[in-house]
Motif scaffolding. Sequence first.
Motif, mmCIF file in Angstrom:
data_model
loop_
_atom_site.group_PDB
_atom_site.id
_atom_site.type_symbol
_atom_site.label_atom_id
_atom_site.label_comp_id
_atom_site.label_asym_id
_atom_site.label_seq_id
_atom_site.Cartn_x
_atom_site.Cartn_y
_atom_site.Cartn_z
ATOM 1 N N CYS A 198 0.822 -1.210 0.000
ATOM 2 C CA CYS A 198 0.000 0.000 0.000
ATOM 3 C C CYS A 198 0.859 1.264 0.000
ATOM 4 N N GLY A 199 1.449 1.592 1.122
ATOM 5 C CA GLY A 199 2.329 2.744 1.227
ATOM 6 C C GLY A 199 1.654 4.092 1.179
ATOM 7 N N ARG A 200 0.355 4.171 1.475
ATOM 8 C CA ARG A 200 -0.336 5.459 1.473
ATOM 9 C C ARG A 200 0.247 6.359 2.560
ATOM 10 N N THR A 201 0.373 7.632 2.247
ATOM 11 C CA THR A 201 0.886 8.593 3.217
ATOM 12 C C THR A 201 0.258 9.950 2.968
ATOM 13 N N GLY A 202 0.184 10.742 4.008
ATOM 14 C CA GLY A 202 -0.376 12.082 3.903
ATOM 15 C C GLY A 202 -0.068 12.876 5.146
ATOM 16 N N ASN A 203 -0.308 14.173 5.087
ATOM 17 C CA ASN A 203 0.053 15.005 6.215
ATOM 18 C C ASN A 203 -1.080 15.824 6.806
ATOM 19 N N ASN A 204 -2.313 15.592 6.385
ATOM 20 C CA ASN A 204 -3.409 16.305 7.044
ATOM 21 C C ASN A 204 -4.693 15.487 6.993
ATOM 22 N N ILE A 205 -5.623 15.878 7.816
ATOM 23 C CA ILE A 205 -6.861 15.125 7.997
ATOM 24 C C ILE A 205 -7.771 15.262 6.775
ATOM 25 N N VAL A 206 -7.704 16.379 6.074
ATOM 26 C CA VAL A 206 -8.532 16.565 4.882
ATOM 27 C C VAL A 206 -8.084 15.605 3.781
ATOM 28 N N GLY A 207 -6.776 15.435 3.627
ATOM 29 C CA GLY A 207 -6.263 14.488 2.645
ATOM 30 C C GLY A 207 -6.656 13.057 2.958
ATOM 31 N N PHE A 208 -6.669 12.705 4.253
ATOM 32 C CA PHE A 208 -7.077 11.361 4.654
ATOM 33 C C PHE A 208 -8.540 11.107 4.319
ATOM 34 N N VAL A 209 -9.403 12.021 4.680
ATOM 35 C CA VAL A 209 -10.837 11.858 4.409
ATOM 36 C C VAL A 209 -11.087 11.864 2.906
ATOM 37 N N SER A 210 -10.356 12.682 2.180
ATOM 38 C CA SER A 210 -10.491 12.731 0.730
ATOM 39 C C SER A 210 -10.122 11.384 0.091
ATOM 40 N N ALA A 211 -9.012 10.796 0.537
ATOM 41 C CA ALA A 211 -8.588 9.504 -0.019
ATOM 42 C C ALA A 211 -9.502 8.372 0.426
ATOM 43 N N LEU A 212 -9.949 8.414 1.672
ATOM 44 C CA LEU A 212 -10.772 7.321 2.206
ATOM 45 C C LEU A 212 -12.157 7.287 1.568
ATOM 46 N N LEU A 213 -12.773 8.447 1.411
ATOM 47 C CA LEU A 213 -14.133 8.511 0.882
ATOM 48 C C LEU A 213 -14.180 8.746 -0.628
ATOM 49 N N GLY A 214 -13.025 8.959 -1.262
ATOM 50 C CA GLY A 214 -12.985 9.177 -2.703
ATOM 51 C C GLY A 214 -13.554 10.519 -3.109
ATOM 52 N N LEU A 215 -13.301 11.553 -2.313
ATOM 53 C CA LEU A 215 -13.818 12.888 -2.590
ATOM 54 C C LEU A 215 -12.688 13.811 -3.024
ATOM 55 N N LEU A 216 -13.059 14.911 -3.656
ATOM 56 C CA LEU A 216 -12.096 15.973 -3.905
ATOM 57 C C LEU A 216 -11.779 16.654 -2.582
ATOM 58 N N PRO A 217 -10.607 17.283 -2.440
ATOM 59 C CA PRO A 217 -10.275 17.933 -1.168
ATOM 60 C C PRO A 217 -11.295 18.984 -0.725
ATOM 61 N N GLU A 218 -11.877 19.728 -1.669
ATOM 62 C CA GLU A 218 -12.886 20.727 -1.308
ATOM 63 C C GLU A 218 -14.134 20.053 -0.735
ATOM 64 N N ASP A 219 -14.539 18.941 -1.360
ATOM 65 C CA ASP A 219 -15.707 18.212 -0.871
ATOM 66 C C ASP A 219 -15.415 17.543 0.471
ATOM 67 N N ALA A 220 -14.195 17.051 0.648
ATOM 68 C CA ALA A 220 -13.823 16.440 1.932
ATOM 69 C C ALA A 220 -13.836 17.483 3.040
#
Length: 128
Positions: A96-118
């Motif tokens: 896998c190797g997923r990485t990120g540095n903020n909570i908006v990016g995590f929610v965006s990747a997890l739910l499949g949303l754009l960052p604005e929508d997340a």
Amino acid sequence: MSYRDQAMGPRHGGTLQRRNGAVPKFIDPRRVGHPRQGMTARRRFEPRIIFSDLLPNLAETSNDFAWACCPFHSDEHPSFSVNLRTGWYRCFSSSCGRTGNNIVGFVSALLGLLPEDARRHLEVRYGR
């Protein structure tokens, strides 16, 4: 004026004021020393609460870190590390190797949303 100020200049860590006390033209005196306008995602949302809600098997360890099974792939052993204070996350699985540095990016990747929508989703659900 020190040698460093002469060598580096004001744009590279040198002095911000001239000898007569005037501020150079390229610096807006209203913005010097003031934080950026608006709040960052870390201040607006509490990562500890959001990670606890979205990762059901979260196990807290020391120094505001926690481990869970990765939500991005099928995982039997906890390989997903999160920082509950800053919102940083990383999966240490080789597949896998997923990485990120903020909570908006995590929610965006997890739910499949754009960052604005997340961000909008977080404001509605956890907003301040």
